[in-house]
Structures are given as C-alpha cells and as structure tokens.
Design a protein around this motif. Structure first.
Motif, PDB file in Angstrom:
ATOM      1  N   GLY A 139     -13.230  -8.097  16.085  1.00  0.00           N
ATOM      2  CA  GLY A 139     -12.053  -8.894  16.409  1.00  0.00           C
ATOM      3  C   GLY A 139     -11.500  -8.478  17.749  1.00  0.00           C
ATOM      4  O   GLY A 139     -11.731  -7.363  18.211  1.00  0.00           O
ATOM      5  N   GLN A 140     -10.792  -9.405  18.361  1.00  0.00           N
ATOM      6  CA  GLN A 140     -10.249  -9.206  19.694  1.00  0.00           C
ATOM      7  C   GLN A 140     -11.322  -8.620  20.603  1.00  0.00           C
ATOM      8  O   GLN A 140     -12.356  -9.218  20.798  1.00  0.00           O
ATOM      9  CB  GLN A 140      -8.972  -8.384  19.645  1.00  0.00           C
ATOM     10  CG  GLN A 140      -7.848  -9.133  18.952  1.00  0.00           C
ATOM     11  CD  GLN A 140      -6.556  -8.375  18.923  1.00  0.00           C
ATOM     12  OE1 GLN A 140      -6.499  -7.174  19.132  1.00  0.00           O
ATOM     13  NE2 GLN A 140      -5.486  -9.092  18.665  1.00  0.00           N
ATOM     14  N   SER A 187      -6.617  -6.495  14.971  1.00  0.00           N
ATOM     15  CA  SER A 187      -6.107  -7.857  14.945  1.00  0.00           C
ATOM     16  C   SER A 187      -4.604  -7.840  14.702  1.00  0.00           C
ATOM     17  O   SER A 187      -4.083  -6.938  14.050  1.00  0.00           O
ATOM     18  CB  SER A 187      -6.796  -8.648  13.829  1.00  0.00           C
ATOM     19  OG  SER A 187      -6.238  -9.934  13.720  1.00  0.00           O
ATOM     20  N   ASP A 188      -3.945  -8.846  15.216  1.00  0.00           N
ATOM     21  CA  ASP A 188      -2.518  -9.001  14.947  1.00  0.00           C
ATOM     22  C   ASP A 188      -2.289  -9.706  13.609  1.00  0.00           C
ATOM     23  O   ASP A 188      -1.181  -9.733  13.103  1.00  0.00           O
ATOM     24  CB  ASP A 188      -1.850  -9.807  16.065  1.00  0.00           C
ATOM     25  CG  ASP A 188      -1.893  -9.062  17.387  1.00  0.00           C
ATOM     26  OD1 ASP A 188      -1.908  -7.809  17.377  1.00  0.00           O
ATOM     27  OD2 ASP A 188      -1.916  -9.733  18.440  1.00  0.00           O
ATOM     28  N   GLU A 189      -3.351 -10.272  13.063  1.00  0.00           N
ATOM     29  CA  GLU A 189      -3.296 -10.967  11.773  1.00  0.00           C
ATOM     30  C   GLU A 189      -3.358  -9.955  10.630  1.00  0.00           C
ATOM     31  O   GLU A 189      -3.710  -8.791  10.826  1.00  0.00           O
ATOM     32  CB  GLU A 189      -4.473 -11.936  11.658  1.00  0.00           C
ATOM     33  CG  GLU A 189      -4.561 -12.960  12.759  1.00  0.00           C
ATOM     34  CD  GLU A 189      -3.432 -13.971  12.722  1.00  0.00           C
ATOM     35  OE1 GLU A 189      -3.012 -14.356  11.617  1.00  0.00           O
ATOM     36  OE2 GLU A 189      -2.969 -14.361  13.799  1.00  0.00           O
ATOM     37  N   ALA A 215      -9.719  -4.931  10.017  1.00  0.00           N
ATOM     38  CA  ALA A 215     -10.207  -6.148  10.658  1.00  0.00           C
ATOM     39  C   ALA A 215      -9.749  -7.391   9.912  1.00  0.00           C
ATOM     40  O   ALA A 215      -9.603  -7.379   8.688  1.00  0.00           O
ATOM     41  CB  ALA A 215     -11.728  -6.124  10.733  1.00  0.00           C
ATOM     42  N   GLN A 216      -9.562  -8.468  10.646  1.00  0.00           N
ATOM     43  CA  GLN A 216      -9.131  -9.733  10.058  1.00  0.00           C
ATOM     44  C   GLN A 216     -10.261 -10.469   9.350  1.00  0.00           C
ATOM     45  O   GLN A 216     -10.042 -11.030   8.280  1.00  0.00           O
ATOM     46  CB  GLN A 216      -8.483 -10.617  11.137  1.00  0.00           C
ATOM     47  CG  GLN A 216      -7.639 -11.755  10.586  1.00  0.00           C
ATOM     48  CD  GLN A 216      -8.465 -12.956  10.163  1.00  0.00           C
ATOM     49  OE1 GLN A 216      -9.483 -13.263  10.739  1.00  0.00           O
ATOM     50  NE2 GLN A 216      -8.023 -13.626   9.120  1.00  0.00           N
TER      51      GLN A 216
END
Length: 88
Positions: free
Chosen positions: A6-7, A48-50, A71-72
């Motif tokens: 992610g990202q 992740s911001d999620e 991780a998202q």
C-alpha cells in the motif's frame, strides 16, 4: 519478488513470515498482546490511512528484529498477489 502493501511500501517476499487477517487474529488475546508489544517497541508500521484489514509479519535475513506492517488490502488479496506474481 516484491510485494506491494500500500501507498509506497514494498517488501521482499522472502522476508515474510506470515500474512494475517486482522479481524480474525485480533480476537486472540495472545495476538493482541504481541501486537501491543510490537507497537511499544516501535516495530509496527501502518502503510495506509484506511482501516487495516491485515498485518504482515516480516524479518529480514540477518536481522533479529521483526517488523509488523498494518495493511489495507485483505490477507486474501495479498496472498493472491504473491501467488499470481502481481507485485506492482
């Protein structure tokens, strides 16, 4: 091969100890205790911001310290990426 979590986070798939579903494994007291200790030791990295759906436990060759990536993507998605060679 490398696995995109992610990202901008990419890890070497040879360093992966396990990929875990966060909802299922966090029901266990021992898993929650491990994750809390890892966070206090500065070994946890959110990628992740999620809201995270999985965590990936890694340890590089020659290293003594483990790393936990929140991780998202779901654990199933990450496993499919490894299996199918879809590693951004």
């Amino acid at each position: 091969m490398y696995l995109h979590l992610g990202q901008s986070t990419v890890i070497d798939d040879r360093d992966i100890i396990g990929i875990f579903d966060l909802d299922i494994t966090s029901q266990s007291f021992r898993t929650r205790q491990y994750l809390n200790r890892a966070e206090q030791a500065g070994q946890v990295e959110s990628v992740s911001d999620e809201l995270p759906k999985s965590f990936v436990l890694c340890q590089s060759a020659g290293e003594t310290e483990q790393r936990v990536y929140l991780a998202q993507p779901s654990s199933g998605t990450l496993l499919r990426r490894i299996k199918n060679g879809v590693n951004f």
